[in-house]
Structure formats: structure tokens, C-alpha cells
Design a protein around this motif. Structure first.
Motif, PDB file in Angstrom:
ATOM      1  N   GLY A  13       3.309  70.277  93.709  1.00  7.44           N
ATOM      2  CA  GLY A  13       3.384  71.495  94.867  1.00  7.44           C
ATOM      3  C   GLY A  13       2.082  72.465  94.870  1.00  7.44           C
ATOM      4  O   GLY A  13       1.976  73.290  95.533  1.00  7.44           O
ATOM      5  N   LYS A  14       1.225  72.107  93.781  1.00  5.19           N
ATOM      6  CA  LYS A  14      -0.013  72.784  93.929  1.00  5.19           C
ATOM      7  C   LYS A  14      -1.053  72.533  94.879  1.00  5.19           C
ATOM      8  O   LYS A  14      -1.105  71.620  95.272  1.00  5.19           O
ATOM      9  CB  LYS A  14      -0.528  72.689  92.637  1.00  5.19           C
ATOM     10  N   GLU A  15      -1.426  73.847  95.362  1.00  2.00           N
ATOM     11  CA  GLU A  15      -2.367  73.691  96.759  1.00  2.00           C
ATOM     12  C   GLU A  15      -3.677  73.192  96.207  1.00  2.00           C
ATOM     13  O   GLU A  15      -4.155  73.856  95.282  1.00  2.00           O
ATOM     14  CB  GLU A  15      -2.321  74.903  97.419  1.00  2.00           C
ATOM     15  N   HIS A  16      -4.361  72.516  96.934  1.00  2.00           N
ATOM     16  CA  HIS A  16      -5.710  72.081  96.368  1.00  2.00           C
ATOM     17  C   HIS A  16      -6.301  71.638  97.771  1.00  2.00           C
ATOM     18  O   HIS A  16      -5.886  71.269  98.779  1.00  2.00           O
ATOM     19  CB  HIS A  16      -5.597  70.975  95.496  1.00  2.00           C
ATOM     20  N   GLN A  17      -7.765  71.530  97.557  1.00  2.00           N
ATOM     21  CA  GLN A  17      -8.560  71.016  98.714  1.00  2.00           C
ATOM     22  C   GLN A  17      -8.509  69.622  98.801  1.00  2.00           C
ATOM     23  O   GLN A  17      -8.522  68.753  97.884  1.00  2.00           O
ATOM     24  CB  GLN A  17      -9.968  71.637  98.351  1.00  2.00           C
ATOM     25  N   TRP A  18      -8.444  69.267 100.331  1.00  2.00           N
ATOM     26  CA  TRP A  18      -8.388  67.619 100.442  1.00  2.00           C
ATOM     27  C   TRP A  18      -9.831  67.462 100.512  1.00  2.00           C
ATOM     28  O   TRP A  18     -10.617  67.776 100.959  1.00  2.00           O
ATOM     29  CB  TRP A  18      -7.759  67.430 101.881  1.00  2.00           C
ATOM     30  N   ASP A  19      -9.987  66.151  99.423  1.00  7.07           N
ATOM     31  CA  ASP A  19     -11.500  65.876  99.094  1.00  7.07           C
ATOM     32  C   ASP A  19     -11.238  64.456  99.140  1.00  7.07           C
ATOM     33  O   ASP A  19     -10.686  63.764  98.455  1.00  7.07           O
ATOM     34  CB  ASP A  19     -11.891  66.394  97.828  1.00  7.07           C
ATOM     35  N   THR A  20     -12.001  63.822 100.099  1.00 11.32           N
ATOM     36  CA  THR A  20     -12.083  62.438 100.113  1.00 11.32           C
ATOM     37  C   THR A  20     -12.874  61.581  99.081  1.00 11.32           C
ATOM     38  O   THR A  20     -12.500  60.602  98.656  1.00 11.32           O
ATOM     39  CB  THR A  20     -12.936  61.763 101.364  1.00 11.32           C
ATOM     40  N   GLY A  21     -13.339  62.476  98.446  1.00 11.91           N
ATOM     41  CA  GLY A  21     -13.965  61.811  96.717  1.00 11.91           C
ATOM     42  C   GLY A  21     -13.003  62.169  95.790  1.00 11.91           C
ATOM     43  O   GLY A  21     -13.158  61.315  94.801  1.00 11.91           O
ATOM     44  N   ASN A  22     -11.743  62.593  95.984  1.00 13.27           N
ATOM     45  CA  ASN A  22     -10.831  62.523  94.943  1.00 13.27           C
ATOM     46  C   ASN A  22      -9.843  61.459  95.039  1.00 13.27           C
ATOM     47  O   ASN A  22      -9.077  61.040  96.102  1.00 13.27           O
ATOM     48  CB  ASN A  22      -9.822  64.079  95.458  1.00 13.27           C
ATOM     49  N   ARG A  23     -10.004  60.836  93.972  1.00  8.69           N
ATOM     50  CA  ARG A  23      -9.292  59.248  93.861  1.00  8.69           C
ATOM     51  C   ARG A  23      -7.925  59.582  93.681  1.00  8.69           C
ATOM     52  O   ARG A  23      -7.089  58.491  93.831  1.00  8.69           O
ATOM     53  CB  ARG A  23      -9.696  58.590  92.557  1.00  8.69           C
ATOM     54  N   PHE A  24      -7.331  60.569  93.220  1.00 12.71           N
ATOM     55  CA  PHE A  24      -5.952  60.777  93.170  1.00 12.71           C
ATOM     56  C   PHE A  24      -5.275  61.462  94.386  1.00 12.71           C
ATOM     57  O   PHE A  24      -4.322  61.698  94.206  1.00 12.71           O
ATOM     58  CB  PHE A  24      -5.707  61.872  91.782  1.00 12.71           C
ATOM     59  N   ARG A  25      -5.945  61.738  95.428  1.00 10.19           N
ATOM     60  CA  ARG A  25      -5.272  62.334  96.727  1.00 10.19           C
ATOM     61  C   ARG A  25      -4.235  61.296  97.027  1.00 10.19           C
ATOM     62  O   ARG A  25      -4.345  60.189  96.899  1.00 10.19           O
ATOM     63  CB  ARG A  25      -6.331  62.687  97.714  1.00 10.19           C
ATOM     64  N   PRO A  26      -2.974  61.812  97.771  1.00 11.43           N
ATOM     65  CA  PRO A  26      -3.006  63.205  98.006  1.00 11.43           C
ATOM     66  C   PRO A  26      -2.419  64.125  96.674  1.00 11.43           C
ATOM     67  O   PRO A  26      -2.005  65.303  97.017  1.00 11.43           O
ATOM     68  CB  PRO A  26      -1.661  63.063  98.886  1.00 11.43           C
ATOM     69  N   PHE A  27      -2.433  63.594  95.603  1.00  8.71           N
ATOM     70  CA  PHE A  27      -1.943  64.270  94.435  1.00  8.71           C
ATOM     71  C   PHE A  27      -3.425  65.056  93.924  1.00  8.71           C
ATOM     72  O   PHE A  27      -4.370  64.824  94.383  1.00  8.71           O
ATOM     73  CB  PHE A  27      -1.660  63.464  93.308  1.00  8.71           C
ATOM     74  N   ASP A  36       4.372  60.295  89.724  1.00  9.18           N
ATOM     75  CA  ASP A  36       4.623  59.779  91.123  1.00  9.18           C
ATOM     76  C   ASP A  36       4.686  58.227  91.157  1.00  9.18           C
ATOM     77  O   ASP A  36       5.924  57.343  91.146  1.00  9.18           O
ATOM     78  CB  ASP A  36       4.032  59.841  91.948  1.00  9.18           C
ATOM     79  N   LEU A  37       3.831  57.393  90.436  1.00 11.00           N
ATOM     80  CA  LEU A  37       3.669  55.978  90.355  1.00 11.00           C
ATOM     81  C   LEU A  37       4.716  55.474  89.263  1.00 11.00           C
ATOM     82  O   LEU A  37       5.473  54.484  89.514  1.00 11.00           O
ATOM     83  CB  LEU A  37       2.448  55.472  89.781  1.00 11.00           C
ATOM     84  N   GLY A  38       5.013  56.316  88.238  1.00  9.59           N
ATOM     85  CA  GLY A  38       6.164  56.055  87.506  1.00  9.59           C
ATOM     86  C   GLY A  38       7.456  56.112  87.953  1.00  9.59           C
ATOM     87  O   GLY A  38       8.474  55.250  87.660  1.00  9.59           O
ATOM     88  N   LYS A  39       7.758  56.970  88.846  1.00  3.95           N
ATOM     89  CA  LYS A  39       8.996  57.122  89.349  1.00  3.95           C
ATOM     90  C   LYS A  39       9.180  55.737  90.519  1.00  3.95           C
ATOM     91  O   LYS A  39      10.351  55.175  90.404  1.00  3.95           O
ATOM     92  CB  LYS A  39       8.976  58.498  90.589  1.00  3.95           C
ATOM     93  N   TRP A  40       8.128  55.400  91.056  1.00  4.73           N
ATOM     94  CA  TRP A  40       8.301  54.217  91.883  1.00  4.73           C
ATOM     95  C   TRP A  40       8.697  52.929  91.139  1.00  4.73           C
ATOM     96  O   TRP A  40       9.529  52.176  91.500  1.00  4.73           O
ATOM     97  CB  TRP A  40       7.084  53.927  92.752  1.00  4.73           C
ATOM     98  N   ALA A  41       8.019  52.860  90.080  1.00  7.00           N
ATOM     99  CA  ALA A  41       8.268  51.686  89.177  1.00  7.00           C
ATOM    100  C   ALA A  41       9.708  51.754  88.678  1.00  7.00           C
ATOM    101  O   ALA A  41      10.212  50.660  88.710  1.00  7.00           O
ATOM    102  CB  ALA A  41       7.144  51.831  87.792  1.00  7.00           C
TER     103      ALA A  41
END
Ligand code: ZN
Length: 61
Positions: A13-27, A36-41
Motif C-alpha cells: 500500500g505504499k505510494e510510489h512513483q510509477w516508473d516504466t524502468g521499475n522491473r517490480f511495478r506495480p509493486f 505476491d508471487l508467493g501468494k499465487w504459488a
């Protein structure tokens, strides 16, 4: 106009700038993405187990 939109991380829930260079977006970070990936697994694993239980009810009918 170079201001980036502010988005909330779906995991923490932390607010951060959307950066297309961020590999982890939308996180916001790698940590949140891995959580999040762990939850899906885990959910996939549970569904697989449920499907294996189903055929046995067919046999009894
Ligand atoms: Zn986060």
C-alpha cells in the motif's frame, strides 16, 4: 510534462512513483513482488490438490 503518476503498491500500500524502468511495478520493490508471487504459488498448489480429490466421488456413483 515529465511528472510520473503516483501509484499505491498492491502489496504494502505504499505510494510510489510509477516508473516504466521499475522491473517490480506495480509493486514498490522486489520484496513486495516476491510476496505476491508467493501468494499465487500457494493458491495454485491448493487448487491442484482439490482437483486430485474430485475423481474419487465419481467412482462411488
Ligand atoms: Zn510495496
Amino acid at each position: 510534462m515529465s511528472s510520473k503518476p503516483i501509484v499505491a503498491c498492491p502489496q504494502c500500500g505504499k505510494e510510489h512513483q510509477w516508473d516504466t524502468g521499475n522491473r517490480f511495478r506495480p509493486f514498490c520493490s522486489e520484496r513486495c513482488k516476491m510476496i505476491d508471487l508467493g501468494k499465487w504459488a500457494n493458491e495454485e498448489y491448493r487448487v491442484e490438490q482439490r482437483e486430485q480429490d474430485l475423481p474419487e466421488t465419481d467412482h462411488q456413483a
